[in-house]
Design an enzyme around this catalytic site. Structure first.
Site, PDB file in Angstrom:
ATOM      1  N   GLU A 108      84.225  -8.712 -19.903  1.00 63.89           N
ATOM      2  CA  GLU A 108      84.704  -9.239 -18.627  1.00 63.89           C
ATOM      3  C   GLU A 108      85.807 -10.269 -18.837  1.00 63.89           C
ATOM      4  O   GLU A 108      86.103 -10.673 -19.965  1.00 63.89           O
ATOM      5  CB  GLU A 108      83.513  -9.806 -17.840  1.00 63.89           C
ATOM      6  CG  GLU A 108      82.522  -8.697 -17.500  1.00 63.89           C
ATOM      7  CD  GLU A 108      81.395  -9.130 -16.565  1.00 63.89           C
ATOM      8  OE1 GLU A 108      81.218 -10.343 -16.327  1.00 63.89           O
ATOM      9  OE2 GLU A 108      80.696  -8.226 -16.072  1.00 63.89           O
ATOM     10  N   ASN A 140      80.650  -3.932 -22.231  1.00 60.90           N
ATOM     11  CA  ASN A 140      81.614  -4.425 -21.249  1.00 60.90           C
ATOM     12  C   ASN A 140      82.175  -5.785 -21.653  1.00 60.90           C
ATOM     13  O   ASN A 140      81.468  -6.629 -22.209  1.00 60.90           O
ATOM     14  CB  ASN A 140      81.050  -4.426 -19.827  1.00 60.90           C
ATOM     15  CG  ASN A 140      79.701  -5.096 -19.676  1.00 60.90           C
ATOM     16  OD1 ASN A 140      78.903  -5.119 -20.597  1.00 60.90           O
ATOM     17  ND2 ASN A 140      79.457  -5.647 -18.500  1.00 60.90           N
ATOM     18  N   CYS A 186      85.220   5.553 -15.529  1.00 58.01           N
ATOM     19  CA  CYS A 186      84.801   5.915 -16.894  1.00 58.01           C
ATOM     20  C   CYS A 186      84.602   7.425 -17.012  1.00 58.01           C
ATOM     21  O   CYS A 186      84.948   8.029 -18.026  1.00 58.01           O
ATOM     22  CB  CYS A 186      83.528   5.169 -17.281  1.00 58.01           C
ATOM     23  SG  CYS A 186      83.829   3.419 -17.643  1.00 58.01           S
ATOM     24  N   CYS A 208      80.535   4.690 -14.381  1.00 55.81           N
ATOM     25  CA  CYS A 208      81.288   4.577 -13.119  1.00 55.81           C
ATOM     26  C   CYS A 208      82.337   5.695 -13.043  1.00 55.81           C
ATOM     27  O   CYS A 208      82.612   6.385 -14.026  1.00 55.81           O
ATOM     28  CB  CYS A 208      81.949   3.203 -13.005  1.00 55.81           C
ATOM     29  SG  CYS A 208      83.477   3.034 -13.941  1.00 55.81           S
ATOM     30  N   CYS A 234      84.840  -1.779 -18.698  1.00 53.41           N
ATOM     31  CA  CYS A 234      83.501  -1.206 -18.862  1.00 53.41           C
ATOM     32  C   CYS A 234      83.211  -0.858 -20.327  1.00 53.41           C
ATOM     33  O   CYS A 234      84.131  -0.540 -21.100  1.00 53.41           O
ATOM     34  CB  CYS A 234      83.391   0.099 -18.074  1.00 53.41           C
ATOM     35  SG  CYS A 234      83.393  -0.097 -16.291  1.00 53.41           S
ATOM     36  N   GLU A 245      81.879   1.863 -21.526  1.00 55.12           N
ATOM     37  CA  GLU A 245      82.189   3.243 -21.910  1.00 55.12           C
ATOM     38  C   GLU A 245      83.657   3.400 -22.305  1.00 55.12           C
ATOM     39  O   GLU A 245      83.985   4.108 -23.253  1.00 55.12           O
ATOM     40  CB  GLU A 245      81.880   4.208 -20.754  1.00 55.12           C
ATOM     41  CG  GLU A 245      80.414   4.258 -20.340  1.00 55.12           C
ATOM     42  CD  GLU A 245      80.019   3.206 -19.301  1.00 55.12           C
ATOM     43  OE1 GLU A 245      80.633   2.117 -19.253  1.00 55.12           O
ATOM     44  OE2 GLU A 245      79.082   3.487 -18.544  1.00 55.12           O
TER      45      GLU A 245
HETATM   46  N1  THU Z   1      80.110  -1.683 -16.049  1.00 58.65           N
HETATM   47  C1  THU Z   1      80.176  -0.944 -17.195  1.00 58.65           C
HETATM   48  O1  THU Z   1      80.378  -1.488 -18.285  1.00 58.65           O
HETATM   49  N2  THU Z   1      80.044   0.391 -17.083  1.00 58.65           N
HETATM   50  C2  THU Z   1      79.822   1.071 -15.931  1.00 58.65           C
HETATM   51  O2  THU Z   1      79.822   2.286 -15.926  1.00 58.65           O
HETATM   52  C3  THU Z   1      79.553   0.320 -14.703  1.00 58.65           C
HETATM   53  C4  THU Z   1      79.887  -1.121 -14.732  1.00 58.65           C
HETATM   54  C5  THU Z   1      80.295  -3.125 -16.150  1.00 58.65           C
HETATM   55  C6  THU Z   1      81.575  -3.642 -15.546  1.00 58.65           C
HETATM   56  C7  THU Z   1      81.224  -5.072 -15.230  1.00 58.65           C
HETATM   57  O3  THU Z   1      81.464  -5.855 -16.390  1.00 58.65           O
HETATM   58  C8  THU Z   1      79.721  -5.037 -14.969  1.00 58.65           C
HETATM   59  O4  THU Z   1      79.241  -3.787 -15.482  1.00 58.65           O
HETATM   60  C9  THU Z   1      79.361  -5.129 -13.492  1.00 58.65           C
HETATM   61  O5  THU Z   1      80.048  -4.183 -12.743  1.00 58.65           O
END
Ligand code: THU
Length: 160
Positions: free
Chosen positions: A64, A62, A115, A112, A73, A75
């Site tokens: 940010e 991820n 994704c 999520c 994310c 994925e």
């Molecule tokens: N996140 C992912 O990378 N993948 C997911 O399937 C769920 C959430 C990340 C997004 C964000 O940077 C952090 O987790 C908190 O939500």
């Protein structure tokens, strides 16, 4: 009127050491990717490792952003690397792991909804299921035999 039942199944492993060698190695790569995540805001790092049919492993994590919704994310970062670098090459498996600086993530962390939708495009196009393995930082690992099993009634190009 008719009531339909939606069924899905998954295999639950007690920990990574129960996984087959190829799956364990892929999860190790996801852990490697997780360590390089850029998650200064949520402190929640996610790593994804994609095993392609040609043996190549592509990593994602991820990323940010100070403008929160501009982050992405693990994925999707990973699958877009696959789509852009290896168009047309099938994805065999995806391993996902998550860890937090605030707590020990001991439950399996599935992808999520956004994704799942993104990944479904690739599974549908390649006409072969993508196995998905996911875990937290420690503990149980879930393995599903396809992405679409995680996404009933999904939207696809047949509606357009
Ligand atoms: N996140 C992912 O990378 N993948 C997911 O399937 C769920 C959430 C990340 C997004 C964000 O940077 C952090 O987790 C908190 O939500």
């Amino acid at each position: 009127m008719e009531k339909i039942e939606l069924k899905t199944s998954a295999t639950l492993f007690n920990n990574v050491s129960e996984l087959a060698q190829e799956d364990k190695l892929l999860m190790d790569k996801a852990i490697e990717a997780r360590a390089k995540a850029y998650a200064p805001y949520s402190k929640f790092s996610v790593g994804a490792a994609f095993l392609l049919e040609n043996g190549v492993i592509i990593l994602g994590n991820n990323q940010e952003n100070a403008a929160y919704p501009s982050g992405m994310c693990a994925e999707r970062v990973g699958v877009w690397k696959v789509g852009s670098e290896f168009p047309g090459v099938k994805i065999k498996k995806l391993a996902i792991t998550a860890a937090s600086e605030n707590l020990t993530v001991d439950k399996p962390v599935g992808p999520c909804g956004a994704c799942r939708q993104t990944l479904s495009e690739y599974e549908i196009n390649q006409k072969e299921p993508i196995e998905i393995l996911f875990m937290g930082e420690i503990g149980k690992v879930v393995k599903t035999t396809s992405l679409l099993s995680l996404l009933p009634f999904s939207f696809d190009s047949s509606y357009l």
